[in-house]
Scaffold this motif. Structure first.
Motif, PDB file in Angstrom:
ATOM      1  N   TRP A  63       0.873  -1.176   0.000  1.00 24.90           N
ATOM      2  CA  TRP A  63       0.000   0.000   0.000  1.00 24.90           C
ATOM      3  C   TRP A  63       0.900   1.213   0.000  1.00 24.90           C
ATOM      4  CZ3 TRP A  63      -5.174  -0.034  -0.585  1.00 24.90           C
ATOM      5  CH2 TRP A  63      -5.805  -1.276  -0.471  1.00 24.90           C
ATOM      6  N   VAL A  64       0.744   2.060  -0.999  1.00 23.91           N
ATOM      7  CA  VAL A  64       1.595   3.240  -1.140  1.00 23.91           C
ATOM      8  C   VAL A  64       0.715   4.475  -1.075  1.00 23.91           C
ATOM      9  CG1 VAL A  64       3.260   4.444  -2.600  1.00 23.91           C
ATOM     10  CG2 VAL A  64       3.204   1.943  -2.584  1.00 23.91           C
ATOM     11  N   ARG A  65       1.088   5.397  -0.195  1.00 25.55           N
ATOM     12  CA  ARG A  65       0.347   6.648  -0.063  1.00 25.55           C
ATOM     13  C   ARG A  65       1.318   7.809  -0.205  1.00 25.55           C
ATOM     14  NH1 ARG A  65      -2.540   7.171   5.271  1.00 25.55           N
ATOM     15  NH2 ARG A  65      -0.633   8.165   5.945  1.00 25.55           N
ATOM     16  N   GLY A  66       1.090   8.588  -1.249  1.00 22.93           N
ATOM     17  CA  GLY A  66       1.845   9.825  -1.456  1.00 22.93           C
ATOM     18  C   GLY A  66       0.961  10.956  -0.985  1.00 22.93           C
ATOM     19  N   PRO A  67       0.995  12.091  -1.664  1.00 25.45           N
ATOM     20  CA  PRO A  67       0.090  13.182  -1.316  1.00 25.45           C
ATOM     21  C   PRO A  67      -1.375  12.815  -1.556  1.00 25.45           C
ATOM     22  CG  PRO A  67       1.876  13.967  -2.714  1.00 25.45           C
ATOM     23  CD  PRO A  67       1.987  12.487  -2.664  1.00 25.45           C
ATOM     24  N   GLY A  68      -1.623  11.911  -2.483  1.00 21.07           N
ATOM     25  CA  GLY A  68      -2.990  11.494  -2.791  1.00 21.07           C
ATOM     26  C   GLY A  68      -3.403  10.303  -1.945  1.00 21.07           C
ATOM     27  N   PRO A  69      -4.502   9.657  -2.310  1.00 26.52           N
ATOM     28  CA  PRO A  69      -4.973   8.501  -1.552  1.00 26.52           C
ATOM     29  C   PRO A  69      -4.037   7.311  -1.713  1.00 26.52           C
ATOM     30  CG  PRO A  69      -6.262   8.781  -3.554  1.00 26.52           C
ATOM     31  CD  PRO A  69      -5.346   9.965  -3.456  1.00 26.52           C
ATOM     32  N   GLY A  70      -4.053   6.423  -0.730  1.00 23.75           N
ATOM     33  CA  GLY A  70      -3.235   5.219  -0.782  1.00 23.75           C
ATOM     34  C   GLY A  70      -3.804   4.212  -1.771  1.00 23.75           C
ATOM     35  N   ARG A  71      -2.929   3.428  -2.377  1.00 22.57           N
ATOM     36  CA  ARG A  71      -3.345   2.413  -3.352  1.00 22.57           C
ATOM     37  C   ARG A  71      -2.529   1.152  -3.141  1.00 22.57           C
ATOM     38  NH1 ARG A  71      -6.571   4.216  -7.522  1.00 22.57           N
ATOM     39  NH2 ARG A  71      -6.242   2.215  -8.514  1.00 22.57           N
ATOM     40  N   ALA A  72      -3.167   0.019  -3.427  1.00 23.06           N
ATOM     41  CA  ALA A  72      -2.453  -1.251  -3.440  1.00 23.06           C
ATOM     42  C   ALA A  72      -1.758  -1.369  -4.791  1.00 23.06           C
ATOM     43  CB  ALA A  72      -3.420  -2.402  -3.237  1.00 23.06           C
ATOM     44  N   LEU A  73      -0.461  -1.625  -4.787  1.00 18.89           N
ATOM     45  CA  LEU A  73       0.318  -1.676  -6.023  1.00 18.89           C
ATOM     46  C   LEU A  73       1.187  -2.928  -6.060  1.00 18.89           C
ATOM     47  CD1 LEU A  73       1.586   2.025  -5.998  1.00 18.89           C
ATOM     48  CD2 LEU A  73      -0.331   1.109  -7.307  1.00 18.89           C
ATOM     49  N   LEU A  95       8.276   0.208  -9.166  1.00 18.71           N
ATOM     50  CA  LEU A  95       6.892   0.200  -9.638  1.00 18.71           C
ATOM     51  C   LEU A  95       6.860   0.659 -11.082  1.00 18.71           C
ATOM     52  CD1 LEU A  95       5.403   2.335  -6.717  1.00 18.71           C
ATOM     53  CD2 LEU A  95       5.302  -0.147  -6.879  1.00 18.71           C
ATOM     54  N   VAL A  96       5.866   0.175 -11.826  1.00 23.34           N
ATOM     55  CA  VAL A  96       5.630   0.684 -13.170  1.00 23.34           C
ATOM     56  C   VAL A  96       4.146   1.008 -13.261  1.00 23.34           C
ATOM     57  CG1 VAL A  96       5.246  -1.589 -14.216  1.00 23.34           C
ATOM     58  CG2 VAL A  96       5.977   0.315 -15.640  1.00 23.34           C
ATOM     59  N   GLY A  97       3.823   2.118 -13.929  1.00 22.24           N
ATOM     60  CA  GLY A  97       2.419   2.471 -14.047  1.00 22.24           C
ATOM     61  C   GLY A  97       2.200   3.783 -14.763  1.00 22.24           C
ATOM     62  N   ASP A  98       0.969   4.281 -14.617  1.00 29.72           N
ATOM     63  CA  ASP A  98       0.507   5.535 -15.222  1.00 29.72           C
ATOM     64  C   ASP A  98       0.427   5.479 -16.740  1.00 29.72           C
ATOM     65  OD1 ASP A  98      -0.066   6.804 -12.910  1.00 29.72           O
ATOM     66  OD2 ASP A  98       1.670   8.127 -12.912  1.00 29.72           O
ATOM     67  N   GLY A  99       0.293   4.303 -17.279  1.00 29.59           N
ATOM     68  CA  GLY A  99       0.116   4.169 -18.720  1.00 29.59           C
ATOM     69  C   GLY A  99      -1.108   3.333 -19.012  1.00 29.59           C
ATOM     70  N   PRO A 100      -1.516   3.248 -20.260  1.00 29.27           N
ATOM     71  CA  PRO A 100      -2.690   2.444 -20.619  1.00 29.27           C
ATOM     72  C   PRO A 100      -2.516   0.978 -20.197  1.00 29.27           C
ATOM     73  CG  PRO A 100      -1.919   3.740 -22.491  1.00 29.27           C
ATOM     74  CD  PRO A 100      -0.904   3.883 -21.413  1.00 29.27           C
ATOM     75  N   GLY A 101      -3.486   0.479 -19.469  1.00 30.29           N
ATOM     76  CA  GLY A 101      -3.455  -0.904 -19.026  1.00 30.29           C
ATOM     77  C   GLY A 101      -2.555  -1.183 -17.846  1.00 30.29           C
ATOM     78  N   GLU A 102      -1.957  -0.154 -17.272  1.00 34.57           N
ATOM     79  CA  GLU A 102      -1.065  -0.339 -16.120  1.00 34.57           C
ATOM     80  C   GLU A 102      -1.664   0.335 -14.896  1.00 34.57           C
ATOM     81  OE1 GLU A 102       1.390  -2.360 -16.298  1.00 34.57           O
ATOM     82  OE2 GLU A 102       1.551  -2.526 -18.454  1.00 34.57           O
ATOM     83  N   GLN A 103      -1.118   0.020 -13.737  1.00 34.42           N
ATOM     84  CA  GLN A 103      -1.640   0.561 -12.487  1.00 34.42           C
ATOM     85  C   GLN A 103      -1.394   2.066 -12.383  1.00 34.42           C
ATOM     86  OE1 GLN A 103       0.385  -1.657  -9.435  1.00 34.42           O
ATOM     87  NE2 GLN A 103       2.398  -0.991 -10.067  1.00 34.42           N
ATOM     88  N   PRO A 104      -2.351   2.793 -11.787  1.00 31.58           N
ATOM     89  CA  PRO A 104      -2.134   4.226 -11.582  1.00 31.58           C
ATOM     90  C   PRO A 104      -1.172   4.463 -10.420  1.00 31.58           C
ATOM     91  CG  PRO A 104      -4.291   3.578 -10.782  1.00 31.58           C
ATOM     92  CD  PRO A 104      -3.670   2.358 -11.402  1.00 31.58           C
ATOM     93  N   LEU A 105      -0.391   5.510 -10.533  1.00 31.79           N
ATOM     94  CA  LEU A 105       0.563   5.891  -9.488  1.00 31.79           C
ATOM     95  C   LEU A 105       0.243   7.316  -9.034  1.00 31.79           C
ATOM     96  CD1 LEU A 105       3.807   4.567 -11.259  1.00 31.79           C
ATOM     97  CD2 LEU A 105       2.411   3.374  -9.556  1.00 31.79           C
ATOM     98  N   PRO A 106      -0.919   7.513  -8.395  1.00 32.68           N
ATOM     99  CA  PRO A 106      -1.355   8.872  -8.073  1.00 32.68           C
ATOM    100  C   PRO A 106      -0.495   9.542  -7.015  1.00 32.68           C
ATOM    101  CG  PRO A 106      -2.789   7.299  -6.996  1.00 32.68           C
ATOM    102  CD  PRO A 106      -1.829   6.507  -7.855  1.00 32.68           C
ATOM    103  N   GLY A 107      -0.106  10.764  -7.307  1.00 31.91           N
ATOM    104  CA  GLY A 107       0.622  11.572  -6.335  1.00 31.91           C
ATOM    105  C   GLY A 107       2.078  11.212  -6.150  1.00 31.91           C
ATOM    106  N   LEU A 108       2.572  10.204  -6.838  1.00 27.79           N
ATOM    107  CA  LEU A 108       3.975   9.816  -6.690  1.00 27.79           C
ATOM    108  C   LEU A 108       4.797  10.546  -7.746  1.00 27.79           C
ATOM    109  CD1 LEU A 108       3.590   5.979  -6.108  1.00 27.79           C
ATOM    110  CD2 LEU A 108       3.886   7.777  -4.409  1.00 27.79           C
TER     111      LEU A 108
END
Length: 175
Positions: free
Chosen positions: A26-36, A47-60
């Motif tokens: 569970w990673v929490r940056g300035p935004g809400p925490g997410r399971a990654l 971590l890899v993410g923020d692209g089409p079909g990949e996990q979002p990495l909000p606030g990181l």
């Protein structure tokens, strides 16, 4: 080795082993925490993410910090919480290539396994989370968020006969 040094070494070992063994963090940056999903490699989480079909990495963001909570693989409870410094790896750098080769092996259900590294270079971000500090005093409450209101709710109680219908054994047909 003095007591503070021993405590720090044990804390680092706990962070490393728990993070290696857990499939999700569970990673929490300035935004809400997410399971990654992640990998642990050479003293850091990738971590890899923020692209089409990949996990979002909000606030990181590069240069920011994040709080990482690691759960137990068998029981699912919190084992350790640690603070990480976040660094975005430039595509095709030596660190990026090493991280992507490790991440590629752990990525499940990828639609384009062979072209995945190039897609990640074009459309995604690869982040390194390096442990900075470990929290030993875990919160006593669950820290569960209240579910968002939804219209998808049961409007009335289930019928009393539902249990009998579900538990009824199927009878052999009269054939």
């Amino acid at each position: 080795m003095t007591d503070p040094q021993l405590g720090q070494a044990l804390g680092q070992a706990l962070v490393e082993e728990a993070t290696k063994k857990s499939a999700l963090i569970w990673v929490r940056g300035p935004g809400p925490g997410r399971a990654l999903w992640h990998i642990w490699h050479e003293g850091a989480t990738y971590l890899v993410g923020d692209g089409p079909g990949e996990q979002p990495l909000p606030g990181l963001a590069d240069g920011s910090t994040a709080e990482v909570t690691v759960r137990s693989k068998d029981k699912g409870g919190r084992l350790v919480v640690w603070t990480a410094s976040v660094a975005e790896l430039p595509p095709h750098s030596a660190d990026w290539e090493t991280a992507v080769s490790e991440l590629k092996g752990k990525r499940l259900n990828a639609p384009d396994a062979e072209e995945m590294p190039e897609r990640w270079a074009r459309e995604c971000r690869v982040l390194r989370l390096t442990p900075q500090d470990m929290t030993t005093d875990l919160p006593s409450d669950s820290q569960a968020a209240v579910p968002l209101p939804t219209v998808a709710t049961t409007r009335q109680p289930a019928p009393a006969s539902l249990g009998r219908l579900l538990l009824r054994r199927s009878r052999p047909s009269g054939d």
